[in-house]
Design a protein around this motif. Structure first.
Motif, PDB file in Angstrom:
ATOM      1  N   ASP A   1      -0.452  -8.871  -5.960  1.00  0.00           N
ATOM      2  CA  ASP A   1       0.554  -8.709  -4.917  1.00  0.00           C
ATOM      3  C   ASP A   1       0.420  -9.840  -3.912  1.00  0.00           C
ATOM      4  OD1 ASP A   1       1.458  -6.436  -6.045  1.00  0.00           O
ATOM      5  OD2 ASP A   1       0.251  -5.089  -4.817  1.00  0.00           O
ATOM      6  N   ASP A   2       1.527 -10.241  -3.334  1.00  0.00           N
ATOM      7  CA  ASP A   2       1.551 -11.333  -2.369  1.00  0.00           C
ATOM      8  C   ASP A   2       1.116 -10.816  -1.013  1.00  0.00           C
ATOM      9  OD1 ASP A   2       2.089 -13.428  -0.737  1.00  0.00           O
ATOM     10  OD2 ASP A   2       4.166 -13.697  -1.369  1.00  0.00           O
ATOM     11  N   LEU A   3       0.110 -11.461  -0.439  1.00  0.00           N
ATOM     12  CA  LEU A   3      -0.417 -11.025   0.844  1.00  0.00           C
ATOM     13  C   LEU A   3       0.614 -11.143   1.948  1.00  0.00           C
ATOM     14  CD1 LEU A   3      -2.764 -10.209   2.685  1.00  0.00           C
ATOM     15  CD2 LEU A   3      -3.487 -12.579   2.753  1.00  0.00           C
ATOM     16  N   LEU A   4       1.500 -12.137   1.876  1.00  0.00           N
ATOM     17  CA  LEU A   4       2.428 -12.387   2.958  1.00  0.00           C
ATOM     18  C   LEU A   4       3.766 -11.707   2.764  1.00  0.00           C
ATOM     19  CD1 LEU A   4       1.609 -16.152   3.405  1.00  0.00           C
ATOM     20  CD2 LEU A   4       0.752 -14.223   4.702  1.00  0.00           C
ATOM     21  N   GLY A   5       4.073 -11.340   1.549  1.00  0.00           N
ATOM     22  CA  GLY A   5       5.340 -10.650   1.310  1.00  0.00           C
ATOM     23  C   GLY A   5       5.062  -9.386   0.534  1.00  0.00           C
ATOM     24  N   GLY A   6       5.088  -9.498  -0.803  1.00  0.00           N
ATOM     25  CA  GLY A   6       4.721  -8.369  -1.640  1.00  0.00           C
ATOM     26  C   GLY A   6       5.820  -7.351  -1.743  1.00  0.00           C
ATOM     27  N   PRO A   7       5.740  -6.475  -2.750  1.00  0.00           N
ATOM     28  CA  PRO A   7       6.755  -5.445  -2.904  1.00  0.00           C
ATOM     29  C   PRO A   7       6.656  -4.435  -1.781  1.00  0.00           C
ATOM     30  CG  PRO A   7       4.930  -5.081  -4.405  1.00  0.00           C
ATOM     31  CD  PRO A   7       4.682  -6.406  -3.767  1.00  0.00           C
ATOM     32  N   PRO A   8       7.730  -4.147  -1.052  1.00  0.00           N
ATOM     33  CA  PRO A   8       7.657  -3.221   0.062  1.00  0.00           C
ATOM     34  C   PRO A   8       7.527  -1.789  -0.420  1.00  0.00           C
ATOM     35  CG  PRO A   8       9.918  -3.860  -0.287  1.00  0.00           C
ATOM     36  CD  PRO A   8       9.082  -4.666  -1.252  1.00  0.00           C
TER      37      PRO A   8
ATOM     38  N   TYR B   1       9.130  -1.204   8.518  1.00  0.00           N
ATOM     39  CA  TYR B   1       7.716  -1.018   8.212  1.00  0.00           C
ATOM     40  C   TYR B   1       7.485  -1.217   6.717  1.00  0.00           C
ATOM     41  CZ  TYR B   1       6.569   1.091  12.754  1.00  0.00           C
ATOM     42  OH  TYR B   1       6.345   1.326  14.090  1.00  0.00           O
ATOM     43  N   ARG B   2       6.393  -1.902   6.402  1.00  0.00           N
ATOM     44  CA  ARG B   2       6.002  -2.047   5.006  1.00  0.00           C
ATOM     45  C   ARG B   2       4.493  -1.909   4.900  1.00  0.00           C
ATOM     46  NH1 ARG B   2       9.454  -7.259   2.678  1.00  0.00           N
ATOM     47  NH2 ARG B   2      11.528  -6.490   3.203  1.00  0.00           N
ATOM     48  N   LEU B   3       4.038  -1.492   3.733  1.00  0.00           N
ATOM     49  CA  LEU B   3       2.603  -1.384   3.486  1.00  0.00           C
ATOM     50  C   LEU B   3       2.357  -1.769   2.038  1.00  0.00           C
ATOM     51  CD1 LEU B   3      -0.173  -0.595   4.579  1.00  0.00           C
ATOM     52  CD2 LEU B   3       0.283   1.761   3.872  1.00  0.00           C
ATOM     53  N   VAL B   4       1.593  -2.847   1.833  1.00  0.00           N
ATOM     54  CA  VAL B   4       1.325  -3.324   0.492  1.00  0.00           C
ATOM     55  C   VAL B   4      -0.171  -3.520   0.310  1.00  0.00           C
ATOM     56  CG1 VAL B   4       3.555  -4.488   0.303  1.00  0.00           C
ATOM     57  CG2 VAL B   4       1.578  -5.769   1.119  1.00  0.00           C
ATOM     58  N   LEU B   5      -0.598  -3.494  -0.940  1.00  0.00           N
ATOM     59  CA  LEU B   5      -1.989  -3.759  -1.296  1.00  0.00           C
ATOM     60  C   LEU B   5      -2.076  -5.155  -1.885  1.00  0.00           C
ATOM     61  CD1 LEU B   5      -4.948  -2.885  -1.772  1.00  0.00           C
ATOM     62  CD2 LEU B   5      -4.212  -1.989  -3.991  1.00  0.00           C
ATOM     63  N   TYR B   6      -2.866  -6.015  -1.250  1.00  0.00           N
ATOM     64  CA  TYR B   6      -3.093  -7.363  -1.746  1.00  0.00           C
ATOM     65  C   TYR B   6      -4.367  -7.361  -2.586  1.00  0.00           C
ATOM     66  CZ  TYR B   6      -4.954 -12.125  -1.645  1.00  0.00           C
ATOM     67  OH  TYR B   6      -5.498 -13.325  -1.988  1.00  0.00           O
ATOM     68  N   ARG B   7      -4.279  -7.975  -3.772  1.00  0.00           N
ATOM     69  CA  ARG B   7      -5.442  -8.065  -4.653  1.00  0.00           C
ATOM     70  C   ARG B   7      -5.567  -9.485  -5.175  1.00  0.00           C
ATOM     71  NH1 ARG B   7      -3.599  -3.104  -7.805  1.00  0.00           N
ATOM     72  NH2 ARG B   7      -2.605  -4.744  -8.996  1.00  0.00           N
ATOM     73  N   ALA B   8      -6.777 -10.035  -5.080  1.00  0.00           N
ATOM     74  CA  ALA B   8      -7.114 -11.308  -5.716  1.00  0.00           C
ATOM     75  C   ALA B   8      -8.378 -11.039  -6.516  1.00  0.00           C
ATOM     76  CB  ALA B   8      -7.342 -12.399  -4.672  1.00  0.00           C
ATOM     77  N   ASP B   9      -8.216 -10.834  -7.821  1.00  0.00           N
ATOM     78  CA  ASP B   9      -9.317 -10.343  -8.647  1.00  0.00           C
ATOM     79  C   ASP B   9     -10.188 -11.437  -9.236  1.00  0.00           C
ATOM     80  OD1 ASP B   9      -8.507  -7.719  -8.242  1.00  0.00           O
ATOM     81  OD2 ASP B   9      -7.032  -7.859  -9.847  1.00  0.00           O
TER      82      ASP B   9
ATOM     83  N   LEU C   1      -5.274  -4.224   2.641  1.00  0.00           N
ATOM     84  CA  LEU C   1      -3.998  -3.576   2.929  1.00  0.00           C
ATOM     85  C   LEU C   1      -3.288  -4.400   3.991  1.00  0.00           C
ATOM     86  CD1 LEU C   1      -5.028   0.193   3.046  1.00  0.00           C
ATOM     87  CD2 LEU C   1      -3.707  -0.974   1.272  1.00  0.00           C
ATOM     88  N   VAL C   2      -1.998  -4.620   3.791  1.00  0.00           N
ATOM     89  CA  VAL C   2      -1.201  -5.424   4.722  1.00  0.00           C
ATOM     90  C   VAL C   2      -0.026  -4.578   5.199  1.00  0.00           C
ATOM     91  CG1 VAL C   2       0.021  -7.577   5.097  1.00  0.00           C
ATOM     92  CG2 VAL C   2      -1.839  -7.485   3.418  1.00  0.00           C
TER      93      VAL C   2
END
Length: 274
Positions: free
Chosen positions: A2-9, A15-23, A85-86
């Protein structure tokens, strides 16, 4: 990833809340974007992130948090696997509470006190977001933002005397419980609580607000919650205004648009079931 700066809302709203992952571990990676949609509150869950914005930097790891301001380009550097979490927060929700626009990236301690409460609430909303309706998600994010702003208001100022901190907490609770009372003023509040108006003014001054501003803010939030509530769907804007402490529908509409950027009717139309 997921994109840290945008990502799927989580939902198509402010308001948005997304999970950023860099594995994958490896060389430093960076992301650039201007947070035009609002503030970004970052809550690391694993690993470490370095945020660079407007000449400031914050190194974030679990137990800390960061707030990225709108408009200014943001750079995120990540050298190891990381998760965070962003939460995207409309700019007016922060600026309206703190009266300090465009805060820079800010390192926050989320290991204890109110900071820990904020972090726990964000994680809980992420875990339960699949079961929350849009009004419930909005209400939860509103409360998180309110508490986050209290944490931010305490940054960079000396600890307050215990009595002033107690006065502020009691005053905020009193205003929330009596926001709909058209007779609610700073003087009336002082009389009800048994303190002087000056004591109340000093306590709220620490948080960058005044009795009048706090009362208006709570009344506007009360109207917004009712506009989103299906139980108030057929209550007129005029009746909502009088029931929420405003003198007229026009006074409510003017203050509401200045605070939230939309009219009460527009918000109700957006919140109506589709």
């Amino acid at each position: 990833m997921d994109d840290l700066l945008g990502g799927p809302p989580t939902r198509a709203a402010a308001y948005r809340l997304v999970l950023y992952r860099a594995d994958r571990a490896g060389p430093a990676t960076a992301a650039h974007a201007a947070c035009t949609e609002g503030y970004r509150f970052l809550l690391p869950l694993h690993g470490e992130l370095l945020l660079l914005q407007d000449g400031r930097e914050a190194r974030l790891s679990p137990g800390t948090g960061g707030l990225a301001a709108p408009a200014a380009p943001l750079r995120v550097v990540q050298r190891r696997p990381a998760r965070a979490l962003v939460m995207t927060i409309p700019a007016h929700e922060v600026d309206g509470r703190l009266n300090v626009p465009s805060l820079p990236v800010t390192g926050l301690d989320l290991t204890a006190g109110l900071g820990r409460v904020v972090a726990d609430m964000v994680r809980a909303v992420e875990e339960e977001r699949g079961t929350l309706s849009e009004p419930q998600f909005d209400a939860a994010c509103d409360r998180i933002t309110e508490l986050l702003c209290l944490v931010l208001a305490g940054q960079g100022r000396p600890p307050a005397p215990g009595h002033l901190a107690e006065v502020e907490a009691v005053v905020r609770r009193h205003v929330r419980e009596h926001a709909a009372d058209p007779g609610l003023t700073g003087s009336a509040m002082a009389q009800d609580l048994g303190w002087s108006l000056r004591q109340i003014q000093l306590a709220l001054q620490r948080a960058g607000t005044t009795p009048r501003e706090l009362i208006r803010e709570e009344r506007l939030r009360l109207v917004r919650d009712r506009l989103r509530d299906p139980l108030y769907r057929y209550v007129t804007i005029t009746d909502l205004a009088h029931a929420s402490g405003f003198t007229s529908a026009s006074a409510l509409s003017h203050a509401f648009r200045r605070r939230f950027g939309v009219s009460p009717r527009e918000l109700r139309r957006h919140a109506a079931p589709r």
